[in-house]
Write an enzyme that holds these catalytic residues in place. Structure first.
Site, PDB file in Angstrom:
ATOM      1  N   GLN A   1       7.438   3.854   3.728  1.00  0.00           N
ATOM      2  CA  GLN A   1       6.036   3.447   3.794  1.00  0.00           C
ATOM      3  C   GLN A   1       5.856   2.169   4.624  1.00  0.00           C
ATOM      4  O   GLN A   1       4.839   2.005   5.302  1.00  0.00           O
ATOM      5  CB  GLN A   1       5.536   3.214   2.358  1.00  0.00           C
ATOM      6  CG  GLN A   1       4.038   3.157   2.221  1.00  0.00           C
ATOM      7  CD  GLN A   1       3.395   4.535   2.142  1.00  0.00           C
ATOM      8  OE1 GLN A   1       3.880   5.391   1.418  1.00  0.00           O
ATOM      9  NE2 GLN A   1       2.328   4.748   2.873  1.00  0.00           N
TER      10      GLN A   1
ATOM     11  N   LYS B   1       0.861  -1.177   0.000  1.00  0.00           N
ATOM     12  CA  LYS B   1       0.000   0.000   0.000  1.00  0.00           C
ATOM     13  C   LYS B   1       0.895   1.224   0.000  1.00  0.00           C
ATOM     14  O   LYS B   1       1.848   1.307   0.788  1.00  0.00           O
ATOM     15  CB  LYS B   1      -0.871  -0.022   1.274  1.00  0.00           C
ATOM     16  CG  LYS B   1      -1.822   1.133   1.389  1.00  0.00           C
ATOM     17  CD  LYS B   1      -3.183   0.781   0.823  1.00  0.00           C
ATOM     18  CE  LYS B   1      -4.014   1.992   0.503  1.00  0.00           C
ATOM     19  NZ  LYS B   1      -3.737   2.612  -0.818  1.00  0.00           N
TER      20      LYS B   1
ATOM     21  N   THR C   1      -4.647  13.333   5.548  1.00  0.00           N
ATOM     22  CA  THR C   1      -3.222  13.490   5.874  1.00  0.00           C
ATOM     23  C   THR C   1      -3.012  14.780   6.658  1.00  0.00           C
ATOM     24  O   THR C   1      -2.366  14.782   7.723  1.00  0.00           O
ATOM     25  CB  THR C   1      -2.362  13.470   4.599  1.00  0.00           C
ATOM     26  OG1 THR C   1      -2.720  12.317   3.841  1.00  0.00           O
ATOM     27  CG2 THR C   1      -0.887  13.416   4.935  1.00  0.00           C
TER      28      THR C   1
ATOM     29  N   LYS D   1       5.327   1.797  -3.243  1.00  0.00           N
ATOM     30  CA  LYS D   1       5.242   3.152  -3.796  1.00  0.00           C
ATOM     31  C   LYS D   1       5.450   3.048  -5.301  1.00  0.00           C
ATOM     32  O   LYS D   1       6.127   2.130  -5.760  1.00  0.00           O
ATOM     33  CB  LYS D   1       6.339   4.045  -3.175  1.00  0.00           C
ATOM     34  CG  LYS D   1       6.102   5.526  -3.340  1.00  0.00           C
ATOM     35  CD  LYS D   1       5.165   6.088  -2.281  1.00  0.00           C
ATOM     36  CE  LYS D   1       4.773   7.508  -2.572  1.00  0.00           C
ATOM     37  NZ  LYS D   1       3.977   8.106  -1.483  1.00  0.00           N
TER      38      LYS D   1
ATOM     39  N   LYS E   1       5.748   3.310   8.200  1.00  0.00           N
ATOM     40  CA  LYS E   1       4.572   4.150   8.415  1.00  0.00           C
ATOM     41  C   LYS E   1       3.315   3.287   8.494  1.00  0.00           C
ATOM     42  O   LYS E   1       2.492   3.429   9.400  1.00  0.00           O
ATOM     43  CB  LYS E   1       4.457   5.124   7.237  1.00  0.00           C
ATOM     44  CG  LYS E   1       3.279   6.053   7.329  1.00  0.00           C
ATOM     45  CD  LYS E   1       3.080   6.837   6.051  1.00  0.00           C
ATOM     46  CE  LYS E   1       4.341   7.575   5.637  1.00  0.00           C
ATOM     47  NZ  LYS E   1       4.113   8.500   4.535  1.00  0.00           N
TER      48      LYS E   1
ATOM     49  N   SER F   1      -6.777   5.569   3.861  1.00  0.00           N
ATOM     50  CA  SER F   1      -6.841   4.715   2.666  1.00  0.00           C
ATOM     51  C   SER F   1      -7.178   3.278   3.073  1.00  0.00           C
ATOM     52  O   SER F   1      -7.961   2.601   2.404  1.00  0.00           O
ATOM     53  CB  SER F   1      -5.506   4.721   1.931  1.00  0.00           C
ATOM     54  OG  SER F   1      -5.398   5.851   1.100  1.00  0.00           O
TER      55      SER F   1
ATOM     56  N   GLY G   1      -2.988   8.119  -4.228  1.00  0.00           N
ATOM     57  CA  GLY G   1      -2.386   9.313  -4.822  1.00  0.00           C
ATOM     58  C   GLY G   1      -1.132   9.740  -4.068  1.00  0.00           C
ATOM     59  O   GLY G   1      -0.815   9.215  -3.006  1.00  0.00           O
ATOM     60  N   ASP G   2      -0.416  10.663  -4.645  1.00  0.00           N
ATOM     61  CA  ASP G   2       0.717  11.338  -3.992  1.00  0.00           C
ATOM     62  C   ASP G   2       0.907  12.624  -4.799  1.00  0.00           C
ATOM     63  O   ASP G   2      -0.036  13.075  -5.471  1.00  0.00           O
ATOM     64  CB  ASP G   2       1.967  10.436  -4.002  1.00  0.00           C
ATOM     65  CG  ASP G   2       3.112  10.996  -3.159  1.00  0.00           C
ATOM     66  OD1 ASP G   2       2.963  11.120  -1.943  1.00  0.00           O
ATOM     67  OD2 ASP G   2       4.171  11.356  -3.735  1.00  0.00           O
TER      68      ASP G   2
ATOM     69  N   ASN H   1      -2.434  19.136  -1.256  1.00  0.00           N
ATOM     70  CA  ASN H   1      -3.433  18.419  -0.455  1.00  0.00           C
ATOM     71  C   ASN H   1      -3.089  18.406   1.040  1.00  0.00           C
ATOM     72  O   ASN H   1      -3.928  18.742   1.877  1.00  0.00           O
ATOM     73  CB  ASN H   1      -3.558  16.982  -1.002  1.00  0.00           C
ATOM     74  CG  ASN H   1      -4.440  16.130  -0.125  1.00  0.00           C
ATOM     75  OD1 ASN H   1      -3.952  15.408   0.741  1.00  0.00           O
ATOM     76  ND2 ASN H   1      -5.738  16.238  -0.319  1.00  0.00           N
TER      77      ASN H   1
HETATM   78  P1  NDP Z   1       0.573  18.064  -3.816  1.00  0.00           P
HETATM   79  O1  NDP Z   1       1.091  17.783  -5.176  1.00  0.00           O
HETATM   80  O2  NDP Z   1      -0.895  18.198  -3.616  1.00  0.00           O
HETATM   81  O3  NDP Z   1       1.264  19.370  -3.217  1.00  0.00           O
HETATM   82  C1  NDP Z   1       2.633  19.530  -3.107  1.00  0.00           C
HETATM   83  C2  NDP Z   1       2.873  20.990  -2.756  1.00  0.00           C
HETATM   84  O4  NDP Z   1       4.246  21.191  -2.456  1.00  0.00           O
HETATM   85  C3  NDP Z   1       2.554  21.945  -3.896  1.00  0.00           C
HETATM   86  O5  NDP Z   1       2.051  23.140  -3.358  1.00  0.00           O
HETATM   87  C4  NDP Z   1       3.921  22.152  -4.532  1.00  0.00           C
HETATM   88  O6  NDP Z   1       4.056  23.362  -5.259  1.00  0.00           O
HETATM   89  C5  NDP Z   1       4.781  22.222  -3.298  1.00  0.00           C
HETATM   90  N1  NDP Z   1       6.171  21.969  -3.611  1.00  0.00           N
HETATM   91  C6  NDP Z   1       6.700  20.963  -4.349  1.00  0.00           C
HETATM   92  N2  NDP Z   1       8.038  21.067  -4.406  1.00  0.00           N
HETATM   93  C7  NDP Z   1       8.352  22.174  -3.695  1.00  0.00           C
HETATM   94  C8  NDP Z   1       9.573  22.832  -3.392  1.00  0.00           C
HETATM   95  N3  NDP Z   1      10.739  22.355  -3.835  1.00  0.00           N
HETATM   96  N4  NDP Z   1       9.519  23.935  -2.617  1.00  0.00           N
HETATM   97  C9  NDP Z   1       8.352  24.424  -2.171  1.00  0.00           C
HETATM   98  N5  NDP Z   1       7.162  23.857  -2.437  1.00  0.00           N
HETATM   99  C10 NDP Z   1       7.173  22.753  -3.194  1.00  0.00           C
HETATM  100  O7  NDP Z   1       1.167  16.894  -2.884  1.00  0.00           O
HETATM  101  P2  NDP Z   1       0.656  16.396  -1.480  1.00  0.00           P
HETATM  102  O8  NDP Z   1       0.187  17.540  -0.664  1.00  0.00           O
HETATM  103  O9  NDP Z   1      -0.231  15.242  -1.689  1.00  0.00           O
HETATM  104  O10 NDP Z   1       2.008  15.812  -0.870  1.00  0.00           O
HETATM  105  C11 NDP Z   1       2.965  16.620  -0.214  1.00  0.00           C
HETATM  106  C12 NDP Z   1       3.932  15.734   0.530  1.00  0.00           C
HETATM  107  O11 NDP Z   1       3.213  14.928   1.468  1.00  0.00           O
HETATM  108  C13 NDP Z   1       4.747  14.755  -0.309  1.00  0.00           C
HETATM  109  O12 NDP Z   1       6.002  14.556   0.297  1.00  0.00           O
HETATM  110  C14 NDP Z   1       3.927  13.466  -0.197  1.00  0.00           C
HETATM  111  O13 NDP Z   1       4.720  12.328  -0.428  1.00  0.00           O
HETATM  112  C15 NDP Z   1       3.494  13.563   1.246  1.00  0.00           C
HETATM  113  N6  NDP Z   1       2.331  12.765   1.601  1.00  0.00           N
HETATM  114  C16 NDP Z   1       1.126  12.949   0.969  1.00  0.00           C
HETATM  115  C17 NDP Z   1       0.033  12.214   1.373  1.00  0.00           C
HETATM  116  C18 NDP Z   1      -1.313  12.452   0.794  1.00  0.00           C
HETATM  117  O14 NDP Z   1      -2.290  11.834   1.287  1.00  0.00           O
HETATM  118  N7  NDP Z   1      -1.474  13.311  -0.181  1.00  0.00           N
HETATM  119  C19 NDP Z   1       0.135  11.157   2.395  1.00  0.00           C
HETATM  120  C20 NDP Z   1       1.428  11.104   3.041  1.00  0.00           C
HETATM  121  C21 NDP Z   1       2.476  11.861   2.618  1.00  0.00           C
HETATM  122  P3  NDP Z   1       3.984  23.354  -6.869  1.00  0.00           P
HETATM  123  O15 NDP Z   1       2.525  23.379  -7.182  1.00  0.00           O
HETATM  124  O16 NDP Z   1       4.694  24.594  -7.252  1.00  0.00           O
HETATM  125  O17 NDP Z   1       4.677  22.111  -7.342  1.00  0.00           O
END
Ligand code: NDP
Length: 444
Positions: free
Chosen positions: A111, A90, A209, A126, A114, A376, A165-166, A240
């Site tokens: 993961q 997962k 999350t 992943k 976690k 999930s 998703g991610d 997200n």
């Molecule tokens: P999203 O794609 O929805 O959002 C990522 C955000 O981070 C965007 O605003 C993006 O900006 C920004 N970002 C990316 N790279 C950078 C950078 N170098 N500097 C500053 N901002 C940056 O992803 P999620 O919110 O889903 O995921 C975020 C993190 O959380 C990841 O590490 C993911 O693996 C982790 N995660 C997510 C889960 C989930 O349920 N969604 C669960 C567990 C972990 P821009 O639009 O400019 O790219």
């Protein structure tokens, strides 16, 4: 040389060019040393660590698709099936130009621990692609997702491997992926999570999350006779995880004053207006810069440096290695007391150590962002039962899971005389369950 050091050297030698994977393995092995040392002979005789750091399977494939100009594009697709000792693989799918095998192995490895911490029966995996959904039309995204799933569907299933998703994979992409799985395999089953509510998705999955990050932060603060009420918070990212962390922190009485995207950051001394952020990011798929044009008193700064904003709580929710030592030093100097990782490994190893050495209470991503995968798993349960739970039911379960994770990691740290070292606590508690299951299942 200790067993953990030996295995780390072997990982570096046998997996060249995979720095993110090395970094994730090093952090885990370093904190497991105290556990391994107590039973080194037994673990060595079973080659437990060698098995733990080697994915059970890596699938890598070609993803051809046709863009809006009629040109054939080719991307790389992957699924890393890391460890299935405690349940079906997962973990999310990431679509981002930086995706490569190293990043997916680091994420898959994290993961495993976690998922173990959630207390639910899910193994670790992943996947993803170097496809960049940014700037693509809906039709192009659909064409890519269909091609990606045409290959991936051979290797996944509701009881085998359940992706989610991610980064770059949200509700739209999950919908296209699910549609293609159903079409090719002729199976209506819970093979993906994060689905839309009309076709098997769970209420609260979108929020899970970010909410979970704040629920566990709340437990940490309670345990240290503190609360979120009246605190100033900085949340990085505006995706997200970030959006729903801001929502829950604000509901619990905190003032969130800054967010960012990969171009720059906004500062709003009056507290972020989340409706505006949601409109920019979730509806218009725009840039965070637009916030400053729309909200009076808010400013936008191009580039990195969001950590310069004074705060009590810092929630890195964007991407890996976004926060380095200099950033942490600035946070410390400005009086920050808590860092809770919403993203996966957003803090470099040196920065994590610097934060803990300076008395910051630090919760690692593998514990703090586990609410997403936990919900999930709750979606999988609902799909298996062919039932849907209410928002209140799912939220209550999510909350309890985060409370339990905090208790587990805090307890594991204390058992090894490492009170308040939640990095070690999370690695140890996650490891204990997985390794027990691996040993019970023999040499597989
Ligand atoms: P999203 O794609 O929805 O959002 C990522 C955000 O981070 C965007 O605003 C993006 O900006 C920004 N970002 C990316 N790279 C950078 C950078 N170098 N500097 C500053 N901002 C940056 O992803 P999620 O919110 O889903 O995921 C975020 C993190 O959380 C990841 O590490 C993911 O693996 C982790 N995660 C997510 C889960 C989930 O349920 N969604 C669960 C567990 C972990 P821009 O639009 O400019 O790219």
């Amino acid at each position: 040389m200790s067993y953990t050091e030996e295995v780390y050297e072997r990982v570096v030698a046998q997996n060249p060019g995979e720095p993110e994977f090395h970094q994730a393995v090093k952090e885990v092995l370093d904190s497991l040393k105290v556990v391994i040392d107590r039973n080194e002979e037994k673990y060595r005789s079973l080659s437990i660590l060698e098995r733990l750091v080697e994915p059970e399977r890596i699938i890598s494939f070609r993803v051809p698709w046709v863009d809006d100009n009629g040109t054939v594009q080719v991307n790389k697709g992957y699924r890393v099936q890391f460890n299935s000792a405690i349940g079906p693989y997962k973990g999310g799918l990431r679509f981002h130009p930086t995706v490569n095998q190293s990043i997916l192995k680091f994420l898959g490895f994290e993961q495993v621990f976690k998922n173990s911490l959630t207390g639910l029966p899910i193994g670790g995996g992943k996947g993803g692609s170097n496809f960049n959904p940014k700037g693509k039309s809906d039709r192009e995204v659909m064409a890519f997702c269909q091609s990606f799933m045409t290959e991936l569907c051979k290797y996944i299933g509701a009881d085998t491997d359940v992706p989610a998703g991610d980064i770059g994979v949200g509700g739209r992409e999950i919908g296209y992926l699910f549609g293609q799985y159903k079409r090719v395999r002729d199976l209506y089953e819970g093979v993906l999570t994060g689905k839309g509510l009309t076709y098997g998705g769970s209420l609260i999955r979108t929020e899970a999350t970010g909410y979970g990050v704040v629920y566990i932060l709340n437990e940490l603060m309670k345990d240290h006779n503190d609360s979120l009420n009246g605190k100033t918070v900085v949340v990085t990212g505006s995706g997200n995880v970030a959006i729903y962390a801001v929502q829950k922190a604000t509901q619990l009485g905190a003032k969130v004053v800054a967010m960012c995207d990969s171009n720059g950051y906004i500062y709003d001394p009056n507290g972020i207006n989340l409706d505006v952020v949601k409109d920019i990011k979730e509806v218009k798929r725009g840039r965070i810069k637009e916030y400053a044009d729309r909200v009076e008193g808010a400013t936008y700064t191009e580039g990195v440096g969001i950590w310069n904003i004074k705060c009590d709580v810092y929630l890195p929710c964007a991407t890996q290695n976004e926060l380095d030592v200099d950033g942490v030093k600035t946070l410390v100097a400005n009086g920050c007391k808590y860092i809770v990782e919403g993203a996966n490994m957003p803090t470099t190893r040196e920065a994590t150590e610097c934060a803990m050495d300076n008395g910051i209470l630090f919760l690692p991503g593998k514990a703090a962002n586990a609410g997403g995968v936990a919900t999930s798993a709750l979606e999988m349960s609902q799909n298996s039962q062919r039932l849907s739970w209410t928002s209140e039911e799912v939220d209550a379960k999510l909350h309890q899971i985060m409370v339990d994770i905090y208790a587990k990691i805090s307890d594991a740290a204390k058992r090894y005389d490492l009170t308040d070292n939640y990095v070690a606590g999370a690695n140890i508690a996650g490891f204990e369950k997985v390794v027990d299951a691996m040993i019970a299942q023999g040499i597989v």
